[in-house]
Design an enzyme around this catalytic site. Structure first.
Site, short mmCIF file in Angstrom:
data_model
loop_
_atom_site.label_atom_id
_atom_site.label_comp_id
_atom_site.label_asym_id
_atom_site.label_seq_id
_atom_site.Cartn_x
_atom_site.Cartn_y
_atom_site.Cartn_z
N PRO A 218 0.79 -1.24 0.00
CA PRO A 218 0.00 0.00 0.00
C PRO A 218 0.82 1.28 0.00
O PRO A 218 0.30 2.34 -0.34
CB PRO A 218 -0.82 -0.11 1.29
N PHE A 219 2.10 1.21 0.39
CA PHE A 219 2.91 2.43 0.47
C PHE A 219 4.17 2.31 -0.38
O PHE A 219 5.27 2.67 0.05
CB PHE A 219 3.26 2.73 1.93
N GLU A 236 3.81 -0.28 5.57
CA GLU A 236 3.52 0.39 6.84
C GLU A 236 3.34 1.90 6.71
O GLU A 236 4.13 2.57 6.05
CB GLU A 236 4.65 0.12 7.85
N LYS A 252 4.44 -4.51 14.15
CA LYS A 252 5.41 -5.39 14.79
C LYS A 252 4.81 -6.78 14.79
O LYS A 252 3.69 -6.98 15.27
CB LYS A 252 5.71 -4.96 16.23
#
Length: 442
Positions: A218-219, A236, A252
């Site tokens: 997504p990033f 993230e 995490k």
């Protein structure tokens, strides 16, 4: 003011995005931010607004002092694209100092005002140009450059990476870090190792195209700042601001997925139920909650979800979501100043963890575990966490990636080393068809 024109890619449609990736070769400052996260259960990734956002060529560049960036962006009334490198921490905390070598060459931070912008949301493509320029001529110039772009069809070169830390050195360092934990110096620390190759001639746009194919995240980001490049497939989010509302989503907890549906479900459930992984995630979520509380209105910091497990290509990740409302006196950039670097890439307590990171890691993280994203004319923003990424210097040919994991008192050093290799698996697969680990195990 920037004016946006809707358009249909037309003759570029089949490989339109790949053409845009190649534009990084044409401009000294360029950034492509794209959401490639596969749809699960009919939903896209949480809180995303753009499927694709890119900027090319710099009208203005901002670096040097964060105060100058804060003031300039507030008066500019336009979009900015850019990054914060990990060592910006030294400007934010007087007790921090880094002396490790950085062969990539990114600045502490840099943002640029793009001359040309492209964005897509809900299948609607738009071009954006400044209205104090001749936007029609700018549009024609941009499309002319785009028409001449050729999509390379050659395979990526065979690259063998070397580690700057052998397996035995890694295990010994983790044991030392666990001693710090047992003495009470820290509770958790993100320890990273670097893999590198030298004198490589690469086409960053081609590498990025292959990367988002094997690791759709997504990033994802393709960034150029002069001779320094980032090709990243990050899952993230670091920090998102919309009005006064802040969202941070620390990760995490990682587990390798299985191709067998039943086994894959077992992997997901095992990760979700792991006391060790949950403890790591909760500790970092609490750190993020504390960071955001420094700029939040009283009583507005909330943990919206805790220890959720999301599916990604090749891995499951444990994620928490922390939100807050900024207090009325906070500057738009204050949330970054009070939370950077992100807790998931440092440890707890944060400052002591970063001091130990500088002591035990052998090379500068550069842009790794920094953040890349955009700032809107309204001074809203969305920044990722730079992980699962390749860094490249065009002039020297230095190519590298960095991976790490959370070290706690409960961790097994062997398992942490294997987790590092798992996180880098798709990066390595771009450049070699073998899964030979000899050069990594040391």
């Amino acid at each position: 003011m920037r004016k946006w024109f809707s358009f249909f890619p037309g003759e570029y449609s089949r490989k339109f995005e790949q053409r845009l990736y190649q534009l990084v070769n044409e401009y000294k400052h360029a950034a492509v931010l794209t959401d490639k996260y596969p749809f699960y259960n009919g939903q896209a990734y949480l809180y995303h607004e753009f499927d694709f956002l890119a900027g090319f060529d710099a009208l203005c560049v901002f670096d040097g002092a964060l105060g100058h960036l804060a003031e300039s962006a507030a008066s500019l009334n336009d979009w900015l694209l850019g990054y914060f490198s990990y060592d910006l921490k030294n400007d934010l905390e007087p007790d921090l100092l880094s002396e490790n070598n950085d062969p990539i060459g990114f600045e502490r931070f840099r943002f640029f005002q793009p001359r040309f912008m492209v964005r897509k949301s809900n299948e609607n493509w738009q071009l954006g140009f400044q209205t104090d320029h001749d936007e029609m001529k700018d549009a024609e110039r941009f499309l002319d450059v785009l028409r001449q772009i050729e999509i390379p069809d050659e395979e990526l070169p065979d690259v063998r990476f070397e580690s700057n830390v052998s397996r035995n050195e890694y295990l010994e360092t983790v044991d030392k870090l666990k001693e710090h934990i047992h003495r009470g110096d820290i509770y958790e620390i993100n320890y990273c190792i670097d893999f590198f190759a030298k004198k490589n001639k690469l086409n960053p746009g081609k590498v990025f195209s292959e990367l988002v194919h094997v690791a759709p995240m997504p990033f994802a980001v393709l960034l150029r700042d002069n001779d320094s490049f980032l090709m990243g497939a990050s899952p993230e989010r670091y920090l998102r601001k919309r009005g006064a509302r802040l969202i941070s989503q620390p990760m995490k907890g990682t587990a390798r997925r299985s191709s067998d549906n039943q086994d894959d479900y077992s992997v997901m459930k095992s990760l979700a139920d792991s006391d060790k992984e949950r403890a790591e995630n909760i500790m970092i979520a609490d750190l993020v909650r504390n960071d955001l509380s420094r700029v939040a209105a009283r009583g507005t910091v909330k943990v919206e979800e805790l220890c959720s497990v999301l599916p990604y290509p090749g891995v499951y990740q444990m994620i928490s979501t922390v939100s807050a409302q900024m207090h009325s006196d906070a500057n738009w950039l204050d949330p970054v100043k009070h939370s950077f670097p992100m807790g998931s890439m440092t440890g707890a307590p944060k400052i002591r963890a970063m001091q130990l990171i500088d002591r035990y890691e052998k090379r500068s993280r550069s842009l790794y575990s920094g953040a890349v994203g955009y700032v809107t004319p309204e001074l809203d923003y969305d920044f990722n966490v730079v992980i699962r990424s390749l860094l490249y210097n065009l002039r020297s040919g230095h190519l590298s990636y960095t991976v790490g994991s959370a070290i706690t008192g409960m961790c097994d050093p062997e398992e942490e080393y294997e987790e590092c290799l798992l996180k880098a698996e798709r990066l390595r697969s771009l450049f070699t068809k073998d899964n030979v680990y000899d050069s990594f195990r040391g």
